[in-house]
Design a protein around this motif. Structure first.
Motif, short mmCIF file in Angstrom:
data_model
loop_
_atom_site.label_atom_id
_atom_site.label_comp_id
_atom_site.label_asym_id
_atom_site.label_seq_id
_atom_site.Cartn_x
_atom_site.Cartn_y
_atom_site.Cartn_z
N LYS A 245 0.81 -1.22 0.00
CA LYS A 245 0.00 0.00 0.00
C LYS A 245 0.84 1.28 0.00
O LYS A 245 0.43 2.30 -0.56
N CYS A 246 2.04 1.22 0.66
CA CYS A 246 2.82 2.45 0.86
C CYS A 246 4.27 2.35 0.40
O CYS A 246 5.00 3.36 0.45
N GLY A 247 4.74 1.18 0.00
CA GLY A 247 6.13 1.03 -0.45
C GLY A 247 7.16 1.16 0.66
O GLY A 247 8.27 1.63 0.42
N ILE A 248 6.79 0.75 1.89
CA ILE A 248 7.71 0.89 3.02
C ILE A 248 8.39 -0.44 3.31
O ILE A 248 7.73 -1.44 3.61
N LEU A 249 9.70 -0.45 3.21
CA LEU A 249 10.53 -1.60 3.55
C LEU A 249 11.29 -1.27 4.83
O LEU A 249 11.50 -0.10 5.14
N TYR A 250 11.68 -2.29 5.57
CA TYR A 250 12.42 -2.07 6.81
C TYR A 250 13.75 -2.82 6.74
O TYR A 250 13.91 -3.76 5.96
N GLY A 251 14.71 -2.41 7.54
CA GLY A 251 16.00 -3.08 7.59
C GLY A 251 16.90 -2.41 8.60
O GLY A 251 16.50 -1.48 9.29
N GLY A 252 18.15 -2.86 8.65
CA GLY A 252 19.10 -2.33 9.62
C GLY A 252 19.92 -1.17 9.09
O GLY A 252 19.71 -0.68 7.97
N LEU A 253 20.88 -0.75 9.89
CA LEU A 253 21.77 0.36 9.53
C LEU A 253 22.93 -0.12 8.67
O LEU A 253 23.29 0.52 7.68
N VAL A 254 23.52 -1.25 9.02
CA VAL A 254 24.72 -1.70 8.32
C VAL A 254 24.43 -2.03 6.86
O VAL A 254 25.30 -1.89 5.99
N GLU A 255 23.20 -2.42 6.55
CA GLU A 255 22.83 -2.69 5.16
C GLU A 255 22.92 -1.41 4.31
O GLU A 255 23.30 -1.46 3.13
N LEU A 256 22.55 -0.27 4.92
CA LEU A 256 22.65 1.00 4.18
C LEU A 256 24.11 1.37 3.92
O LEU A 256 24.43 1.96 2.88
N ILE A 257 24.98 1.02 4.85
CA ILE A 257 26.41 1.28 4.65
C ILE A 257 26.93 0.47 3.47
O ILE A 257 27.59 0.99 2.57
N VAL A 258 26.62 -0.81 3.46
CA VAL A 258 27.09 -1.68 2.37
C VAL A 258 26.46 -1.26 1.05
O VAL A 258 27.13 -1.28 0.00
N ASN A 259 25.21 -0.84 1.08
CA ASN A 259 24.54 -0.40 -0.15
C ASN A 259 25.25 0.79 -0.78
O ASN A 259 25.19 1.00 -2.00
N ALA A 260 25.95 1.58 0.05
CA ALA A 260 26.66 2.77 -0.44
C ALA A 260 28.12 2.49 -0.79
O ALA A 260 28.81 3.37 -1.32
N MET A 261 28.62 1.29 -0.53
CA MET A 261 30.03 0.98 -0.78
C MET A 261 30.30 0.76 -2.27
O MET A 261 29.65 -0.06 -2.92
N THR A 262 31.26 1.49 -2.80
CA THR A 262 31.55 1.38 -4.23
C THR A 262 32.35 0.14 -4.57
O THR A 262 32.46 -0.23 -5.75
N ASP A 263 32.93 -0.53 -3.57
CA ASP A 263 33.63 -1.80 -3.81
C ASP A 263 32.66 -2.97 -3.90
O ASP A 263 33.08 -4.11 -4.15
N VAL A 264 31.39 -2.69 -3.67
CA VAL A 264 30.35 -3.71 -3.68
C VAL A 264 29.48 -3.52 -4.92
O VAL A 264 29.23 -2.39 -5.35
N LYS A 265 29.03 -4.63 -5.50
CA LYS A 265 28.11 -4.53 -6.63
C LYS A 265 26.91 -3.68 -6.25
O LYS A 265 26.43 -3.76 -5.12
N PRO A 266 26.40 -2.86 -7.15
CA PRO A 266 25.23 -2.02 -6.83
C PRO A 266 24.01 -2.87 -6.46
O PRO A 266 23.86 -4.00 -6.91
N GLY A 267 23.15 -2.28 -5.62
CA GLY A 267 21.88 -2.92 -5.31
C GLY A 267 21.94 -3.95 -4.21
O GLY A 267 21.29 -4.99 -4.29
N PHE A 268 22.71 -3.67 -3.15
CA PHE A 268 22.77 -4.62 -2.04
C PHE A 268 21.39 -4.75 -1.38
O PHE A 268 20.96 -5.84 -1.02
N ILE A 269 20.71 -3.61 -1.20
CA ILE A 269 19.34 -3.66 -0.67
C ILE A 269 18.40 -4.10 -1.77
O ILE A 269 18.34 -3.50 -2.84
N GLU A 270 17.68 -5.17 -1.52
CA GLU A 270 16.72 -5.71 -2.49
C GLU A 270 15.33 -5.20 -2.12
O GLU A 270 14.84 -5.44 -1.02
N TRP A 271 14.70 -4.53 -3.06
CA TRP A 271 13.41 -3.91 -2.79
C TRP A 271 12.29 -4.91 -3.00
O TRP A 271 11.57 -4.91 -3.99
#
Length: 533
Positions: A504-530
């Motif tokens: 209904k609202c497109g709200i996903l939940y998760g932790g803090l460390v996942e956002l860090i990895v999602n921003a790491m350029t040494d990691v393939k893009p799209g670590f957070i799966e929507w």
């Protein structure tokens, strides 16, 4: 107009002391202002041999005594336990504050205005933070104080101590998240949440009564097997092997979790619920630590691979047993410090509360993942691109870490740095509202208690989340609710699922460390799966 419930009514046998009526619940913002978008209230169905006279849900499920003699014996045990709560040798940790709370109350009801459960229920009298405290206060003055049978009634109000009173108090002690927002706002320092904790402790230690999920399936299982999830050391290692493989494939990095590494800088202790339910979280920790070049390890000792310590919520002895084993594992490996993963109650129980029991050589340095991750993010050791987190993000403050420990800014500095569309809930920080799963509720779902959590204890948090994203609640816009606590994530998962908030609202939940990895350029893009977990 509903009849006002009085304090002394708790001792008067009736079918229910109060009713829980969805018509009374606090209204929610759109799209949940329409009845068709609300989950149904699940009625309570219970057998006649279970005590259920408090309200319309059950958390503990206490069997009814079969005889008057059994009732009297249970009341005697309650009074014996209450006496012990007010002796230094039995309760030196909390005696002073508990006594002050019993001796003083301004009756101003400031605590009620601060309570999310009282507000969400439609201001049900029984759910006032002061209600259970006043019940215990009257019992204390009548049955424990000299001359109490006369002076207690005259000065503090009368109450009868019978099995009905005790049975309802057992359940009532599990209608509070022990978030201590009421204590924070009290003008004279009364701690109604402590009363809840002490009641639970009395019921557990003196009467052998506790929520099954916290004791039998919680603390006892953890001490016996290694984890409240039921994972023994072999199983947890197998699970981490799968997580390592998944992280290696997902990130393009080679990830291998180190076990029982002597002399490591860091012993990382996760809430094992993450390994079972949210493997991307321990996986993301491994990615960050590997990329930052940290010397770290997990321990396979029972129960050192599980930071859960349910004793925090109901039994000081159980808390001490688990905390000591955590410290012993760290001493055995000779690590420099313990870092507690994303779990509020694990952090509080092993840090500030464990200071009372971890003395001498067991006083191993301990640190929250929040400050540890902050240091790594701003160390320059990680290559980070905030544009990878270009979606709306809000932050839930776990009560145990934030209000009760003061860990407020580290996670915010990370989010401000890495999430361009970060916005706060209101109120936030030390004034936050509990997720509604605190004090063990998130793992309790017997009878219709999960429905009560979704409709009552979690209602205020859902309102906060919706208000934080009110600028665009369309499901096409993916939004991230950051909750750096395993227990909170369990509750938020259940709320968002019950209200169908992803669809209904497109709200996903998760932790803090996942956002860090999602921003790491040494990691393939799209670590957070929507997609919905």
């Amino acid at each position: 107009m509903k009849k006002k419930i009085k304090v002394e009514d708790i001792s008067r046998p009736t079918e229910k002391l109060t009713r829980t009526d969805p018509k009374d619940f606090k209204p929610l913002p759109p799209p949940y202002d329409k009845p068709e978008n609300l989950p149904p209230w699940v009625p309570l169905k219970v057998s006649d041999d279970i005590e259920s006279s408090l309200d319309d849900t059950i958390a503990v499920a206490v069997p009814k005594p079969k005889t008057k003699e059994e009732e009297q014996e249970l009341v005697r045990k309650f009074l014996s336990g209450l006496e012990k709560l007010f002796t230094k040798e039995n309760n030196w940790t909390f005696l002073q504050l508990l006594t002050l709370t019993m001796e003083h109350c301004a009756k101003c009801q400031t605590c009620s205005d601060a309570c999310h459960i009282f507000e969400a229920s439609g201001r049900n009298e029984v759910y006032r933070p002061s209600y259970r405290s006043e019940v215990l206060r009257r019992i204390y003055h009548k049955y424990l104080k000299p001359g109490g049978k006369f002076f207690g009634k005259w000065k503090h109000g009368d109450i009868d101590l019978n099995w009905t009173t005790v049975a309802r108090l057992i359940e009532l002690s599990y209608r509070c998240n022990i978030c201590r927002r009421c204590a924070q706002t009290c003008p004279i320092g009364v701690d109604n949440a402590l009363v809840t904790h002490e009641l639970r402790k009395l019921f557990s230690q003196e009467m052998g009564i506790a929520a099954r999920e916290l004791h039998e399936k919680g603390s006892m299982l953890q001490l016996r097997v290694g984890s409240s999830t039921g994972m023994n050391p072999l199983v947890v290692k197998d699970n981490m092997d799968f997580i390592d493989e998944d992280m290696s494939e997902k990130t393009g990095m080679t990830i291998k979790t180190p076990w029982d590494k002597e002399g490591a800088d860091v012993l990382l202790i996760h809430n094992a619920g993450e390994i079972m339910a949210w493997p991307e979280n321990p996986g993301a920790f491994a990615v960050v630590l590997e990329a930052a070049g940290v010397s770290w390890t997990l321990s396979s000792d029972i129960p050192a691979y599980d930071g859960i310590n349910y004793g925090l919520w109901y039994d000081d002895f159980q808390l001490a047993r688990v905390a000591i084993k955590h410290a012993q594992a760290a001493k055995k490996l000779g690590v420099k410090k313990i870092v507690v993963g994303e779990c509020g109650h694990s952090t509080k129980s092993l840090m500030v509360i464990a200071d009372r029991v971890l003395t001498g050589d067991l006083n191993v340095p301990r640190e929250s993942a929040m400050t540890f991750l902050e240091d790594l993010v701003f160390s320059g050791k990680l290559k980070l691109d905030p544009s990878r987190n270009d979606f709306p993000v809000t932050l839930h403050d776990p009560c145990n870490m934030v209000r009760l420990m003061g860990i407020v800014e580290p996670q915010r500095r990370i989010l401000r740095h890495l999430c361009p569309k970060f916005r706060e809930m209101e109120p936030h920080g030390v004034h936050n509202y509990c997720c509604g799963g605190g004090s063990g509720f998130a793992i309790m779902s017997g009878y219709n208690f999960q429905s009560w959590r979704n409709h009552v204890s979690g209602r205020k948090k859902l309102e906060q989340v919706l208000n934080a994203f009110q600028d665009d609640l369309s499901p096409e816009t993916h939004k991230y609710l950051c909750a750096p606590c395993s227990n909170c994530k369990g509750q938020l998962r259940d709320i968002l699922f019950a209200y169908d908030a992803w669809e209904k609202c497109g709200i996903l939940y998760g932790g803090l460390v996942e956002l860090i990895v999602n921003a790491m350029t040494d990691v393939k893009p799209g670590f957070i799966e929507w997609e919905w977990h």
